[in-house]
Write a protein that holds these residues in place. Structure first.
Motif, PDB file in Angstrom:
ATOM      1  N   ILE A   1     -17.643  26.364 -26.182  1.00 29.12           N
ATOM      2  CA  ILE A   1     -16.219  26.661 -26.338  1.00 29.12           C
ATOM      3  C   ILE A   1     -15.727  25.943 -27.580  1.00 29.12           C
ATOM      4  O   ILE A   1     -15.560  24.715 -27.588  1.00 29.12           O
ATOM      5  CB  ILE A   1     -15.431  26.199 -25.096  1.00 29.12           C
ATOM      6  CG1 ILE A   1     -16.050  26.793 -23.823  1.00 29.12           C
ATOM      7  CG2 ILE A   1     -13.964  26.584 -25.203  1.00 29.12           C
ATOM      8  CD1 ILE A   1     -15.836  25.946 -22.586  1.00 29.12           C
ATOM      9  N   ALA A   2     -15.548  26.679 -28.662  1.00 27.22           N
ATOM     10  CA  ALA A   2     -15.089  26.082 -29.916  1.00 27.22           C
ATOM     11  C   ALA A   2     -13.613  25.727 -29.819  1.00 27.22           C
ATOM     12  O   ALA A   2     -12.800  26.483 -29.255  1.00 27.22           O
ATOM     13  CB  ALA A   2     -15.326  27.050 -31.066  1.00 27.22           C
ATOM     14  N   LEU A   3     -13.247  24.582 -30.369  1.00 30.12           N
ATOM     15  CA  LEU A   3     -11.872  24.091 -30.323  1.00 30.12           C
ATOM     16  C   LEU A   3     -11.411  23.702 -31.722  1.00 30.12           C
ATOM     17  O   LEU A   3     -12.231  23.317 -32.567  1.00 30.12           O
ATOM     18  CB  LEU A   3     -11.769  22.857 -29.420  1.00 30.12           C
ATOM     19  CG  LEU A   3     -12.237  22.998 -27.977  1.00 30.12           C
ATOM     20  CD1 LEU A   3     -12.224  21.631 -27.293  1.00 30.12           C
ATOM     21  CD2 LEU A   3     -11.358  23.983 -27.213  1.00 30.12           C
ATOM     22  N   PRO A   4     -10.107  23.757 -31.987  1.00 28.64           N
ATOM     23  CA  PRO A   4      -9.624  23.121 -33.210  1.00 28.64           C
ATOM     24  C   PRO A   4      -9.850  21.615 -33.088  1.00 28.64           C
ATOM     25  O   PRO A   4      -9.746  21.066 -31.987  1.00 28.64           O
ATOM     26  CB  PRO A   4      -8.129  23.480 -33.212  1.00 28.64           C
ATOM     27  CG  PRO A   4      -7.795  23.766 -31.789  1.00 28.64           C
ATOM     28  CD  PRO A   4      -9.027  24.342 -31.181  1.00 28.64           C
ATOM     29  N   PRO A   5     -10.233  20.934 -34.172  1.00 30.37           N
ATOM     30  CA  PRO A   5     -10.512  19.495 -34.067  1.00 30.37           C
ATOM     31  C   PRO A   5      -9.378  18.753 -33.364  1.00 30.37           C
ATOM     32  O   PRO A   5      -8.214  18.859 -33.760  1.00 30.37           O
ATOM     33  CB  PRO A   5     -10.659  19.067 -35.531  1.00 30.37           C
ATOM     34  CG  PRO A   5     -11.116  20.308 -36.233  1.00 30.37           C
ATOM     35  CD  PRO A   5     -10.422  21.434 -35.538  1.00 30.37           C
ATOM     36  N   THR A   6      -9.735  18.032 -32.306  1.00 31.37           N
ATOM     37  CA  THR A   6      -8.751  17.454 -31.396  1.00 31.37           C
ATOM     38  C   THR A   6      -9.063  15.992 -31.137  1.00 31.37           C
ATOM     39  O   THR A   6     -10.222  15.611 -30.983  1.00 31.37           O
ATOM     40  CB  THR A   6      -8.759  18.229 -30.057  1.00 31.37           C
ATOM     41  OG1 THR A   6      -8.530  19.624 -30.315  1.00 31.37           O
ATOM     42  CG2 THR A   6      -7.686  17.723 -29.110  1.00 31.37           C
ATOM     43  N   THR A   7      -8.037  15.177 -31.065  1.00 34.48           N
ATOM     44  CA  THR A   7      -8.180  13.775 -30.696  1.00 34.48           C
ATOM     45  C   THR A   7      -7.403  13.524 -29.405  1.00 34.48           C
ATOM     46  O   THR A   7      -6.632  14.361 -28.950  1.00 34.48           O
ATOM     47  CB  THR A   7      -7.645  12.859 -31.806  1.00 34.48           C
ATOM     48  OG1 THR A   7      -6.254  13.161 -32.020  1.00 34.48           O
ATOM     49  CG2 THR A   7      -8.403  13.064 -33.107  1.00 34.48           C
ATOM     50  N   GLY A   8      -7.637  12.362 -28.812  1.00 35.55           N
ATOM     51  CA  GLY A   8      -6.859  11.967 -27.642  1.00 35.55           C
ATOM     52  C   GLY A   8      -7.476  12.402 -26.338  1.00 35.55           C
ATOM     53  O   GLY A   8      -8.435  11.801 -25.860  1.00 35.55           O
ATOM     54  N   ALA A   9      -6.953  13.485 -25.753  1.00 31.63           N
ATOM     55  CA  ALA A   9      -7.396  13.901 -24.423  1.00 31.63           C
ATOM     56  C   ALA A   9      -7.487  15.413 -24.337  1.00 31.63           C
ATOM     57  O   ALA A   9      -6.746  16.147 -25.004  1.00 31.63           O
ATOM     58  CB  ALA A   9      -6.440  13.376 -23.359  1.00 31.63           C
ATOM     59  N   LEU A  10      -8.420  15.864 -23.500  1.00 30.91           N
ATOM     60  CA  LEU A  10      -8.609  17.286 -23.209  1.00 30.91           C
ATOM     61  C   LEU A  10      -8.555  17.504 -21.707  1.00 30.91           C
ATOM     62  O   LEU A  10      -8.794  16.579 -20.921  1.00 30.91           O
ATOM     63  CB  LEU A  10      -9.970  17.769 -23.738  1.00 30.91           C
ATOM     64  CG  LEU A  10     -10.199  17.744 -25.241  1.00 30.91           C
ATOM     65  CD1 LEU A  10     -11.671  18.005 -25.537  1.00 30.91           C
ATOM     66  CD2 LEU A  10      -9.321  18.774 -25.938  1.00 30.91           C
ATOM     67  N   ARG A  11      -8.269  18.728 -21.341  1.00 27.50           N
ATOM     68  CA  ARG A  11      -8.285  19.100 -19.915  1.00 27.50           C
ATOM     69  C   ARG A  11      -8.958  20.455 -19.777  1.00 27.50           C
ATOM     70  O   ARG A  11      -8.588  21.409 -20.485  1.00 27.50           O
ATOM     71  CB  ARG A  11      -6.868  19.145 -19.360  1.00 27.50           C
ATOM     72  CG  ARG A  11      -6.755  19.726 -17.950  1.00 27.50           C
ATOM     73  CD  ARG A  11      -5.354  19.570 -17.391  1.00 27.50           C
ATOM     74  NE  ARG A  11      -5.101  18.181 -17.006  1.00 27.50           N
ATOM     75  CZ  ARG A  11      -3.927  17.735 -16.540  1.00 27.50           C
ATOM     76  NH1 ARG A  11      -2.897  18.571 -16.432  1.00 27.50           N
ATOM     77  NH2 ARG A  11      -3.788  16.472 -16.206  1.00 27.50           N
ATOM     78  N   LEU A  12      -9.950  20.551 -18.882  1.00 28.14           N
ATOM     79  CA  LEU A  12     -10.570  21.834 -18.533  1.00 28.14           C
ATOM     80  C   LEU A  12      -9.928  22.293 -17.236  1.00 28.14           C
ATOM     81  O   LEU A  12     -10.136  21.705 -16.176  1.00 28.14           O
ATOM     82  CB  LEU A  12     -12.078  21.670 -18.370  1.00 28.14           C
ATOM     83  CG  LEU A  12     -12.880  22.935 -18.038  1.00 28.14           C
ATOM     84  CD1 LEU A  12     -12.718  23.999 -19.113  1.00 28.14           C
ATOM     85  CD2 LEU A  12     -14.355  22.609 -17.847  1.00 28.14           C
ATOM     86  N   GLN A  13      -9.104  23.330 -17.330  1.00 24.81           N
ATOM     87  CA  GLN A  13      -8.299  23.807 -16.207  1.00 24.81           C
ATOM     88  C   GLN A  13      -8.925  25.081 -15.632  1.00 24.81           C
ATOM     89  O   GLN A  13      -9.106  26.074 -16.345  1.00 24.81           O
ATOM     90  CB  GLN A  13      -6.883  24.123 -16.679  1.00 24.81           C
ATOM     91  CG  GLN A  13      -5.941  24.650 -15.620  1.00 24.81           C
ATOM     92  CD  GLN A  13      -5.360  23.528 -14.773  1.00 24.81           C
ATOM     93  OE1 GLN A  13      -4.816  22.573 -15.307  1.00 24.81           O
ATOM     94  NE2 GLN A  13      -5.479  23.643 -13.455  1.00 24.81           N
ATOM     95  N   ALA A  14      -9.262  25.050 -14.343  1.00 26.01           N
ATOM     96  CA  ALA A  14      -9.864  26.209 -13.673  1.00 26.01           C
ATOM     97  C   ALA A  14      -8.797  26.972 -12.907  1.00 26.01           C
ATOM     98  O   ALA A  14      -7.957  26.377 -12.234  1.00 26.01           O
ATOM     99  CB  ALA A  14     -10.963  25.748 -12.724  1.00 26.01           C
TER     100      ALA A  14
END
Length: 326
Positions: free
Chosen positions: A116-129
């Motif tokens: 899953i490609a993302l824009p470069p991100t810092t801090g925190a991520l969440r995978l939401q189902a």
């Protein structure tokens, strides 16, 4: 031929070394060991996400989320997920400056092993189902070229050079030998593999690992028929919804992807007297004939373009034997 002046070769060599070093330095880092994870599955630690075992998994319930805190200063460019079973719709969210969440990417749920490609991100991520989803393995990757083990599957589009029709994962190697490594991995033929069954859940991930190692980059067709051992071809077709239904499905695949060559299993003895091996081969052989028949309309609503396969190879067929030189 281009002739180089004396004294220029050391410069070329130095530049080549420099470029090689730069390319190596640009490989995406695996940030996973430096991340922290919080999940709604209290029965399992997040460590199962990086134990390199498809048998273990983390369950996200409907509307459940896996929160990922990135290492300080690190930029994430993508997540590599190995789902246990077919995933429900999922989103990847990034935390905003006000503490909220914004959708960065929607997960393509047609792939089990999924980058899953993302824009470069810092801090925190969440995978939401948005439905119950099980994750066997997850890797958090930084910016740069992806490691070779990250599978970036393509949906199969256009015409196939080669189609393999097999009953189970591993049949494509155990019985059809070097077909995939040679024709797809070495000669780069556009190849579609059709699996009638995938058996227990982790075999989906394992079959994708095998295809990726063989050079296949187009996602296979997983028919998801019921698996079971039988000596009887009739019993196999009954488990799969009936002989005619299977013929229709495989014929549609032949007409849709228009392979020049079809390769399948032993139709007479099922390789090892397995009825499902015979059923897969029988479906492939009959689909090749039906696909070329203008009178055959599998869906009963118009007649899609017919297709004549140029060559059909059946393993261990007693007539017209050839030895393939891989």
């Amino acid at each position: 031929m281009v002739h180089l002046k004396r004294g220029f070769l050391p410069l070329v060599f130095a530049l080549a070394l420099c470029c090689a070093g730069t390319a190596a330095a640009q490989q995406a880092a695996d940030l996973t060991p430096r991340c922290s994870f919080v999940s709604p599955d209290p029965a399992k630690a997040a460590s199962v996400l990086s134990d390199q075992a498809y048998l273990t998994y983390l369950t996200l319930p409907q509307d459940g989320a896996l929160d990922i805190t990135l290492p300080e200063g690190a930029r994430c460019a993508g997540l590599y997920c190995n789902f246990s079973g077919l995933p429900a719709p999922c989103d990847v969210l990034g935390q905003t400056s006000d503490g909220g969440w914004a959708v960065l990417a929607r997960v393509d749920i047609s792939f089990v092993n999924n980058y899953i490609a993302l824009p470069p991100t810092t801090g925190a991520l969440r995978l939401q189902a948005h439905g119950e989803t099980r994750i066997s393995e997850l890797r958090v990757l930084g910016e740069g070229d992806l490691p070779a083990w990250v599978q970036t599957w393509r949906p199969f589009e256009g015409k196939a050079d080669l189609m393999l029709v097999v009953a189970h994962p591993d049949d494509e190697y155990v019985f059809l030998g070097g077909t995939l490594p040679y024709y797809c991995g070495q000669l780069h033929k556009k190849t579609l593999v059709v699996y009638m069954t995938t058996g227990y859940t982790r075999r989906r991930n394992e079959l994708l690992d095998g295809l990726w190692a063989s050079g296949v980059r187009d996602y296979p067709v997983l028919c998801e028929y019921r698996d079971g051992y039988t000596h009887l071809i009739s019993y196999a077709f009954n488990l799969w919804g009936g002989r005619d239904a299977v013929y229709r499905r495989v014929t549609n695949l032949v007409r849709l992807y228009q392979p020049d060559v079809v390769v399948t299993m032993d139709i007479k003895n099922g390789e090892d007297k397995h009825g499902m091996h015979r059923a897969a081969a029988d479906a492939a052989v009959n689909a090749v004939a039906l696909a070329a028949d203008p009178a055959y309309a599998p869906d009963g609503a118009g007649n899609p373009d017919v297709w004549q396969v140029r060559k059909l190879y059946v393993h261990l067929y007693p007539k017209n034997r050839v030895i393939l030189p891989w």
